[in-house]
Design a protein around this motif. Sequence first.
Motif, PDB file in Angstrom:
ATOM      1  N   VAL A  67       0.856  -1.185   0.000  1.00 40.40           N
ATOM      2  CA  VAL A  67       0.000   0.000   0.000  1.00 40.40           C
ATOM      3  C   VAL A  67       0.891   1.234   0.000  1.00 40.40           C
ATOM      4  CG1 VAL A  67      -1.808   1.234   1.255  1.00 40.40           C
ATOM      5  CG2 VAL A  67      -1.778  -1.272   1.270  1.00 40.40           C
ATOM      6  N   ASP A  70      -0.598   7.059  -0.186  1.00 40.65           N
ATOM      7  CA  ASP A  70      -1.941   7.601  -0.433  1.00 40.65           C
ATOM      8  C   ASP A  70      -3.031   6.536  -0.334  1.00 40.65           C
ATOM      9  OD1 ASP A  70      -1.793   6.157  -2.790  1.00 40.65           O
ATOM     10  OD2 ASP A  70      -1.935   7.886  -4.112  1.00 40.65           O
ATOM     11  N   GLY A  71      -2.662   5.311   0.097  1.00 37.35           N
ATOM     12  CA  GLY A  71      -3.636   4.253   0.331  1.00 37.35           C
ATOM     13  C   GLY A  71      -3.938   3.383  -0.872  1.00 37.35           C
TER      14      GLY A  71
END
Length: 182
Positions: A67, A70-71
Amino acid sequence: MFVVEVSRFGDAGVLVGTQRPDPAPTPGRVPVRVTAAVVNPVDVVTRAGLIPGLTPPFVLGWDFAGVTQDGTAVAGLVPWFAEAGATGTYADVVLADPAWLAPIPAGVDPAEAATLALNGLTAQQALALAALPAGTRLLITGASGGVGGFAVQLAVAAGLSVTAIASPATSPTSRRWARRRS
């Protein structure tokens, strides 16, 4: 961060879990928190000391899922051996070239996505080196393995006439499939 490093050359017993600092930011690289790392045959060869120019301790691992800050869930490849100070994917965090990352589609298991990069790229590069014109007959051995499975699909997509050979007695993929079916 936690890493699994090769403490000296040898069998799996030389792998040691230890702490290292998170990698320092580098231009052109993004930090990715690793959620799945893959063990490839090349890792076994490298760990045994059969790749020139490496000196333990080092962190193995080529392909992974993770990940970004920024996700975004991504899968990719880290050519760790090619860059001074780079870390393989047996780590909590890797620095990756964004060009070597692909988003993981919703619903795809990150552990499964992690297995795609090295096998797929190896098959793609082999076919590119062969530079066979559409319609050419191609024999692919080991077609039930990671690289072979990709090679069959990519060759067919390129218009090649493919004959594939696989042995359930020696293929880990075939053995898994046989267990699932029984």
